[in-house]
Design a protein around this motif. Structure first.
Motif, PDB file in Angstrom:
ATOM      1  N   LEU A 172       0.826  -1.205   0.000  1.00 41.99           N
ATOM      2  CA  LEU A 172       0.000   0.000   0.000  1.00 41.99           C
ATOM      3  C   LEU A 172       0.866   1.263   0.000  1.00 41.99           C
ATOM      4  N   HIS A 173       0.568   2.156  -0.935  1.00 41.06           N
ATOM      5  CA  HIS A 173       1.213   3.471  -1.047  1.00 41.06           C
ATOM      6  C   HIS A 173       2.727   3.391  -1.266  1.00 41.06           C
ATOM      7  N   SER A 174       3.187   2.326  -1.886  1.00 47.08           N
ATOM      8  CA  SER A 174       4.631   2.214  -2.135  1.00 47.08           C
ATOM      9  C   SER A 174       5.114   3.219  -3.174  1.00 47.08           C
ATOM     10  N   TYR A 175       4.206   3.809  -3.952  1.00 45.12           N
ATOM     11  CA  TYR A 175       4.611   4.846  -4.899  1.00 45.12           C
ATOM     12  C   TYR A 175       5.149   6.062  -4.161  1.00 45.12           C
ATOM     13  N   ALA A 176       4.688   6.263  -2.918  1.00 46.92           N
ATOM     14  CA  ALA A 176       5.142   7.403  -2.118  1.00 46.92           C
ATOM     15  C   ALA A 176       6.395   7.073  -1.311  1.00 46.92           C
ATOM     16  N   ASN A 177       6.573   5.787  -1.010  1.00 48.61           N
ATOM     17  CA  ASN A 177       7.748   5.348  -0.248  1.00 48.61           C
ATOM     18  C   ASN A 177       7.989   3.884  -0.575  1.00 48.61           C
ATOM     19  N   ALA A 178       9.060   3.606  -1.289  1.00 52.14           N
ATOM     20  CA  ALA A 178       9.327   2.242  -1.770  1.00 52.14           C
ATOM     21  C   ALA A 178      10.174   1.420  -0.804  1.00 52.14           C
ATOM     22  N   GLU A 179      10.458   1.935   0.382  1.00 53.10           N
ATOM     23  CA  GLU A 179      11.382   1.270   1.297  1.00 53.10           C
ATOM     24  C   GLU A 179      10.960  -0.163   1.606  1.00 53.10           C
ATOM     25  N   HIS A 180       9.694  -0.374   1.980  1.00 52.75           N
ATOM     26  CA  HIS A 180       9.256  -1.707   2.371  1.00 52.75           C
ATOM     27  C   HIS A 180       9.258  -2.681   1.191  1.00 52.75           C
ATOM     28  N   GLU A 181       8.813  -2.225   0.032  1.00 56.76           N
ATOM     29  CA  GLU A 181       8.828  -3.097  -1.146  1.00 56.76           C
ATOM     30  C   GLU A 181      10.250  -3.523  -1.492  1.00 56.76           C
ATOM     31  N   THR A 182      11.174  -2.594  -1.432  1.00 52.42           N
ATOM     32  CA  THR A 182      12.565  -2.916  -1.743  1.00 52.42           C
ATOM     33  C   THR A 182      13.117  -3.948  -0.766  1.00 52.42           C
ATOM     34  N   ARG A 183      12.760  -3.827   0.501  1.00 51.65           N
ATOM     35  CA  ARG A 183      13.234  -4.790   1.501  1.00 51.65           C
ATOM     36  C   ARG A 183      12.640  -6.177   1.264  1.00 51.65           C
ATOM     37  N   VAL A 184      11.347  -6.229   0.866  1.00 46.19           N
ATOM     38  CA  VAL A 184      10.730  -7.520   0.555  1.00 46.19           C
ATOM     39  C   VAL A 184      11.439  -8.169  -0.629  1.00 46.19           C
ATOM     40  N   GLN A 185      11.709  -7.394  -1.666  1.00 45.60           N
ATOM     41  CA  GLN A 185      12.396  -7.924  -2.841  1.00 45.60           C
ATOM     42  C   GLN A 185      13.781  -8.437  -2.486  1.00 45.60           C
ATOM     43  N   GLU A 186      14.540  -7.666  -1.729  1.00 46.45           N
ATOM     44  CA  GLU A 186      15.889  -8.089  -1.347  1.00 46.45           C
ATOM     45  C   GLU A 186      15.847  -9.358  -0.506  1.00 46.45           C
TER      46      GLU A 186
END
Length: 687
Positions: A172-186
């Motif tokens: 949710l709202h990763s367009y405004a802050n991608a920090e969590h998505e990037t951590r999930v991907q890593e």
């Protein structure tokens, strides 16, 4: 259907500097550019099960290595077909806790409000493969709930035993802050190496959760297949000595070097059709025509686009198989009406043409490869418009008797004669195209009478005059080598890169320097990517785009933004765009800016379509008279090879102009003139 002859080294004017390959549903078209600028072409059947094989077959016709080839340019419909046929990779969906069903719920809107049996399109990810992680980011980009490590551990355990090959992460709202998505991907890349992982902040960094989730899911769904296919193709080229730049056509109308940037599969969905539309725009501009409707009828489908002032229209979102794709794309509409479209009788006893296609294998009945069902191509053969001995420059001899049998079976079902059935199939294919063009013109406030129809593809010029007559288009332009225009479009397509950001904020709250800083950041990213692809800094052209809306509106309109971005001009431009689209605007209402996009392009080398040659020139013989069969009896027409025509020559219909990759039908009451660029210009004769 006989096998094509091999092109010998004597046919070539030197080493190939560039090679352009467009894989369609029925044929794969290849254009080879020599060091001297000459163009050679080849057309082979596509191999849908292994798309790279058709490229190999085309390359095998050229008795040369690729050691001196600088660029391989590629476009295809492989990604589109994989979605439509649901042949992508088993995919999982990961989202914020509480939003597991976003792909299932979709939107409340219905594409047809009167359809009582309406069913929402099936998502690419089934619900049992939808997972949640504990985290939450606000629309302002602030961390409300930190990403929980134990939820990542649990996610990895579930994915490991699920059998999926790809994962789409949309928080949710990763367009405004991608920090969590990037951590999930890593985390997933470390815990489950070999798993394809796409994150929405990389694929579609824009608001609207469902559209962003759908786009990311489609990207992941296509990722393993497209990556394998491109890697295999690149490896095959390397085995032939190729060490140059491998470029792919994006849906947005430009080329991207896959060696420097990750090409997202969703950016290739309209790869083949947009190459043709771009080539048509270039040909029309050279002929002095700036407002055109492109009409590309191939073996499987017909693709249509509108070009104003020499440029394609763009859209920030499209749909495929009912699913939204939030990715910049040329505004192209497709309909299942091609030369291979199958004619049949529906449950109500009415004739229908398409969307099912005979494809490349077995193909239409006349191909002699085992097909028995009647198609549009078979109808043209039965009518005599396509002569079996002239198909593909005479390299392939069609089976006229098989075409006759297929259409005869349809005629029995219709209670009609064979010529009547053949003509009905052709006319219905015309109507399918006419209706599709009306949707992209008249339903958007555009008048087809203001546009020239540019017809290409193997079958487009056969139908163009009738389509133009019904729509009121004043002229039809048929380029030389019309059947190879999509591959040619790859040669003239620009290098391109795009970057997008979302910041939802009223226009009145933007400080001019803040808005300019945002655009400058996007500018820098685009310039860097284009430089990595070899674009000279001085040749890069940037276009800034703003998407805005009245506060309270659900959807946005796009306007051009200057450099520097001037807020009063953007507000005024939005009001004007709203008035053009909806015939009204409310200039006293406040506006909010939503998304910000920068598209960068670097124009490419000149290529001359008229100079293209095909190995066989069997269609270039002298003019002959032959009958065309119709419901009202036979009509005597002149058949002539296009190679015999010169600038200024005119033909009075009925006539058929044959060339190696297509044929053009000039009906009775029409005239075809050859212009100084070797285009055929068809127009109605004065009564």
């Amino acid at each position: 259907m006989t096998s094509p002859n091999q092109i010998t080294r004597e046919d070539q004017a030197g080493a190939f500097r560039r090679i352009a390959v467009e894989i369609g549903g029925t044929f794969t078209d290849c254009v080879f550019e020599t060091e001297q600028g000459a163009l050679l072409c080849a057309k082979v059947p596509s191999t849908p099960g292994s798309p790279e094989l058709s490229v190999q077959h085309a390359l095998e016709r050229m008795s040369t290595s690729l050691e001196q080839t600088q660029e391989f340019l590629h476009g295809s419909t492989v990604a589109t077909n994989a979605v439509i046929e649901r042949k992508g990779a088993p995919t999982a969906f990961v989202t914020t806790e509480g939003f597991r069903d976003i792909l299932e719920l979709q939107r409340g809107a219905r594409t047809n409000i009167y359809d009582l049996q309406y069913v929402k399109p099936a998502p690419l990810v089934t619900r049992d493969h939808a997972h949640e992680v504990t985290e939450r980011i606000t629309a302002a980009g602030e961390v409300l709930t930190p990403l929980a490590p134990d939820s990542l551990d649990a996610l990895a355990r579930r994915l490991e035993t699920s059998g999926v090959r790809a994962v789409a992460v949309t928080l949710l709202h990763s367009y405004a802050n991608a920090e969590h998505e990037t951590r999930v991907q890593e985390y997933l890349n470390r815990a489950l190496p070999g798993l394809w992982v796409d994150i929405s902040s990389d694929v579609a960094p824009e608001f609207r959760e469902y559209e962003r989730a759908s786009t990311t899911a489609m990207s992941a769904y296509l990722g393993p297949r497209i990556s394998t296919y491109l890697s295999q193709l690149h490896e095959d080229l390397g085995a032939r000595g190729f060490a140059g730049r491998f470029m792919v056509m994006k849906s947005s109308g430009g080329l991207q070097h896959i060696g420097h940037s990750h090409v997202r599969p969703v950016e290739m969905l309209e790869s083949g059709p947009v190459a043709g539309a771009g080539g048509a725009a270039e040909i029309a501009l050279r002929a002095g025509v700036r407002s055109v409707i492109t009409f590309d009828m191939g073996g499987t489908s017909t693709d249509i686009a509108v070009i104003d002032d020499g440029r394609l229209r763009y859209a920030s979102q499209s749909t495929l198989d009912g699913l939204p794709v939030r990715s910049p794309t040329a505004d192209i509409s497709s309909v299942g009406a091609g030369g291979g479209s199958i004619a049949s009788i529906d449950a109500g006893g009415l004739l229908q043409v398409g969307p099912e296609s005979a494809g490349a294998d077995p193909g239409p009945a006349c191909y002699g490869r085992g097909g028995t069902r009647p198609t549009v191509t078979d109808a043209h053969v039965v009518r005599g418009v396509i002569r079996p001995e002239s198909f593909i420059g005479g390299e392939w001899t069609l089976d006229g008797a098989a075409a006759e049998r297929a259409i005869a079976a349809l005629a029995d079902d219709l209670g009609a004669t064979v010529p009547e059935a053949a003509e009905a199939v052709v006319r219905l294919a015309d109507e399918n195209t006419i209706n599709a063009i009306r949707i992209v013109t008249m339903e958007r406030g555009l008048d087809p009478r203001d546009y020239t129809l540019v017809a290409y593809g193997g079958a487009g010029p056969l139908h163009a005059a009738r389509v133009a007559e019904e729509l009121g288009c004043p002229e039809v332009l048929v380029p030389p080598n019309a059947g190879m225009l999509s591959a040619f479009g790859l040669l003239v397509a620009p290098l391109q890169a795009t970057r997008t950001a979302t910041r939802i904020r009223p226009a009145a709250e933007w400080a001019p320097q803040d808005l300019e800083e945002l655009y400058q950041s996007l500018d820098a990213q685009v310039r860097a990517e284009l430089r990595d692809m070899g674009a000279p800094e001085e040749a890069i052209q940037l276009t800034r785009i703003l998407e805005g809306r009245y506060i309270g509106q659900a959807y946005e309109l796009s306007v051009l933004a200057g450099a520097p971005a001037h807020i009063p001009d953007l507000v005024s431009g939005f009001h004007q765009a709203h008035e053009e689209r909806y015939s009204r605007s409310r200039r006293s209402e406040p506006i909010e800016f939503v998304s910000y996009r920068v598209r960068g392009e670097c124009q490419r080398d000149f290529a001359d379509l008229a100079s293209m040659t095909y190995p066989s020139q069997a269609a270039g013989g002298g003019a002959q008279s032959a009958d065309i069969k119709g419901s009202d009896g036979n009509l005597t027409a002149v058949f002539t090879g296009r190679a015999r025509l010169s600038a200024g020559d005119e033909l009075v219909g009925p006539a058929v102009v044959e060339e190696s990759t297509s044929a053009c039908y000039v009906p009775r009451g029409w005239t075809a003139r050859v212009d100084e660029h070797s285009n055929l210009r068809l127009s109605r004769r004065n009564p």
